[in-house]
Design a protein around this motif. Structure first.
Motif, PDB file in Angstrom:
ATOM      1  N   UNK A 281       0.637  -1.296   0.448  1.00 27.83           N
ATOM      2  CA  UNK A 281       0.335   0.118   0.258  1.00 27.83           C
ATOM      3  C   UNK A 281       1.150   1.094   0.125  1.00 27.83           C
ATOM      4  N   UNK A 282       0.651   2.129  -0.648  1.00 28.92           N
ATOM      5  CA  UNK A 282       0.910   4.114  -0.529  1.00 28.92           C
ATOM      6  C   UNK A 282       1.728   3.959   0.767  1.00 28.92           C
ATOM      7  N   UNK A 283       0.734   3.359   1.842  1.00 30.30           N
ATOM      8  CA  UNK A 283       1.338   3.569   3.361  1.00 30.30           C
ATOM      9  C   UNK A 283       3.087   3.452   3.476  1.00 30.30           C
ATOM     10  N   UNK A 284       3.309   2.368   3.064  1.00 30.19           N
ATOM     11  CA  UNK A 284       4.504   2.393   3.555  1.00 30.19           C
ATOM     12  C   UNK A 284       5.716   2.766   2.524  1.00 30.19           C
ATOM     13  N   UNK A 285       5.070   3.614   0.882  1.00 33.02           N
ATOM     14  CA  UNK A 285       6.270   3.666   0.082  1.00 33.02           C
ATOM     15  C   UNK A 285       6.765   2.540  -0.015  1.00 33.02           C
ATOM     16  N   UNK A 286       6.684   1.939  -0.932  1.00 29.86           N
ATOM     17  CA  UNK A 286       8.211   1.279  -1.371  1.00 29.86           C
ATOM     18  C   UNK A 286       8.836   0.328  -0.666  1.00 29.86           C
ATOM     19  N   UNK A 287       8.373   0.444   0.770  1.00 30.75           N
ATOM     20  CA  UNK A 287       9.256   0.248   2.133  1.00 30.75           C
ATOM     21  C   UNK A 287      10.568   0.836   1.967  1.00 30.75           C
ATOM     22  N   UNK A 288      11.029   1.909   1.918  1.00 31.72           N
ATOM     23  CA  UNK A 288      12.226   2.338   1.048  1.00 31.72           C
ATOM     24  C   UNK A 288      12.768   3.028   2.134  1.00 31.72           C
ATOM     25  N   UNK A 289      13.139   4.552   1.056  1.00 37.72           N
ATOM     26  CA  UNK A 289      14.236   5.151   2.055  1.00 37.72           C
ATOM     27  C   UNK A 289      13.389   6.800   2.403  1.00 37.72           C
ATOM     28  N   UNK A 290      11.998   7.328   1.634  1.00 37.25           N
ATOM     29  CA  UNK A 290      11.589   8.237   1.830  1.00 37.25           C
ATOM     30  C   UNK A 290       9.889   7.969   2.863  1.00 37.25           C
ATOM     31  N   UNK A 291       9.730   8.688   3.192  1.00 32.43           N
ATOM     32  CA  UNK A 291       8.282   9.033   3.536  1.00 32.43           C
ATOM     33  C   UNK A 291       7.966   7.758   4.833  1.00 32.43           C
TER      34      UNK A 291
ATOM     35  N   UNK B 286       8.599   4.283   4.958  1.00 27.42           N
ATOM     36  CA  UNK B 286       8.295   3.774   4.143  1.00 27.42           C
ATOM     37  C   UNK B 286       9.465   2.712   4.723  1.00 27.42           C
ATOM     38  N   UNK B 287       9.787   2.559   4.891  1.00 24.61           N
ATOM     39  CA  UNK B 287      11.347   1.182   5.796  1.00 24.61           C
ATOM     40  C   UNK B 287      11.197   1.197   7.459  1.00 24.61           C
ATOM     41  N   UNK B 288      10.714   2.441   7.712  1.00 20.01           N
ATOM     42  CA  UNK B 288      10.634   1.662   9.050  1.00 20.01           C
ATOM     43  C   UNK B 288       9.027   1.929   9.221  1.00 20.01           C
ATOM     44  N   UNK B 289       8.423   2.703   8.273  1.00 23.08           N
ATOM     45  CA  UNK B 289       7.069   1.708   8.941  1.00 23.08           C
ATOM     46  C   UNK B 289       6.723  -0.186   8.732  1.00 23.08           C
ATOM     47  N   UNK B 290       7.348  -0.393   7.773  1.00 23.41           N
ATOM     48  CA  UNK B 290       7.286  -1.568   7.162  1.00 23.41           C
ATOM     49  C   UNK B 290       7.579  -2.631   8.586  1.00 23.41           C
ATOM     50  N   UNK B 291       8.833  -1.704   9.522  1.00 26.86           N
ATOM     51  CA  UNK B 291       9.721  -2.433  10.667  1.00 26.86           C
ATOM     52  C   UNK B 291       8.895  -2.516  11.466  1.00 26.86           C
ATOM     53  N   UNK B 292       7.758  -1.365  11.665  1.00 24.10           N
ATOM     54  CA  UNK B 292       7.356  -1.261  13.207  1.00 24.10           C
ATOM     55  C   UNK B 292       6.355  -2.410  12.836  1.00 24.10           C
TER      56      UNK B 292
END
Length: 381
Positions: free
Chosen positions: A33-43, A45-51
């Motif tokens: 989903x756009x919330x995780x923004x590609x689980x990457x380096x902006x927004x 995204x990676x931090x949200x996915x990890x949590x």
């Protein structure tokens, strides 16, 4: 009576797998989903996915691997693209991700220029230090550094005629201390808790390119993370003789950085790992699965093949040798027995904006799940 119990068990097992199929689809939908923004380096995204994954581990009842926190923090450098991402060639505005991508090591640039043709696919704007490269397919990646020029890769189908003029406004930001976490949990064994079977999958993907485009990463690797989470749920409800551990790595797309960090700073002794199974690209399966390191560990590969043949799970369990192509690699280099398993066939979307949940079939999920559970049971005998 025995026949009725057998039928009940089969029906119950099929019901659980049907529920898990719904679960894994929901997880892929969520992680892409756009919330995780590609689980990457902006927004973030990676931090949200990890949590999110750490929260799942906690909900299932897994214990933190180090006894305190699910997160294992580390840092690395990453070239990111958080802002503007506008490009026009020959006066035609192009869509980021679909029509063009920015080279992952590119610097930011803003300006207009004239393109000079160098060969059949390369065109250069000398004034703004921009190289335009024509491609048949756009495939993005991650770089840890920034170059002193900008590379623009353009889908040939997006242009009419050769590139002559360019108008570009693209921002980059080199983050030298990007904060990332491996997410690590364990279900303690009932008989041999100091012997461990580990499932791994990387949860990071490419993130966003500009402020309007992100790369969902359904097959790579929301599919592997979702299967890992399904297995974590299963083993939390069914503790085994050995400990069952689960690690979701970050930094894989930047060079297997999370798994490298873990092997250099292990939260369990590496010599206690009975076997490790790395899950990546698990969303298809029409042509079966590939087992990397099969030739390195022929006995364990033989168990997988025999289980598959006995139960008619997959059309093929293919063999491949040693390869440095996913997070199993640094474990293998340290002497840890490991497989990297991925599915074959089906969709060809990879490292592009078309790797989405909607078109990911997940058609062999149940069979891969059963095969892995059976393999672990055989290992523990």
């Amino acid at each position: 009576m025995k026949r009725n119990l057998t039928l009940f068990f089969l029906l119950f097992t099929n019901m659980l797998l049907a529920q898990d199929s719904v679960f894994v689809r929901r997880m892929v939908d969520t992680l892409t989903s756009s919330y995780f923004w590609g689980r990457g380096y902006t927004n973030d995204g990676m931090g949200k996915a990890g949590r999110f994954i750490a929260g799942q581990f906690k909900d299932y009842g897994l214990q933190p691997m180090d006894g305190r926190e699910y997160e294992q923090p580390f840092t690395f450098s990453a070239n990111t693209f958080p802002g503007m991402m506008d490009l026009s060639i020959n006066g035609t505005a192009l869509v980021p991700g679909r029509d063009f991508i920015i080279g992952p090591a590119s610097r930011g640039v803003k300006g207009e220029g004239t393109l000079v043709q160098k060969d059949s696919i390369h065109f250069i704007d000398l004034k703004n230090r921009v190289v335009v490269e024509l491609k048949d397919k756009l495939t993005w990646s991650v770089e840890q550094g920034a170059a002193d020029f900008t590379l623009v890769q353009v889908d040939k189908k997006a242009l009419k005629g050769i590139p002559v003029t360019i108008n570009i406004n693209e921002e980059n930001k080199l983050v030298e201390g990007f904060k990332a976490n491996n997410i690590c949990g364990v279900v303690k064994g009932t008989v041999k808790p100091d012997s461990v079977v580990i499932f791994t999958a990387h949860y990071d993907h490419l993130g966003g390119m500009g402020n309007k485009t992100y790369f969902p990463g359904a097959n790579d690797n929301a599919s592997g993370v979702s299967l890992l989470l399904s297995l974590a749920r299963y083993y939390a409800l069914h503790p085994q003789r050995y400990s069952m551990a689960f690690i979701c790595f970050s930094g894989e797309e930047a060079g297997l950085l999370g798994s490298k960090f873990f092997t250099e700073n292990p939260l369990v002794p590496l010599q206690s790992i009975r076997f490790l199974i790395n899950l990546d690209l698990l969303g298809t399966g029409e042509e079966g699965i590939m087992v990397v390191n099969a030739t390195v560990y022929p006995k364990e590969y033989g168990i997988l093949k025999q289980l598959n043949e006995q139960n008619h799970y997959l059309v093929k369990v293919a063999s491949r040798g040693k390869a440095a192509n996913s997070d199993h690699f640094f474990f293998t280099e340290k002497g840890v027995p490991a497989f990297f398993i991925y599915t074959m066939g089906g969709i060809r979307a990879y490292h592009d904006v078309f790797d989405i949940s909607k078109t990911l079939p997940l058609n062999e999920y149940n069979h891969v799940f059963k095969l892995l559970v059976g393999f672990n049971a055989a290992l523990m005998k």
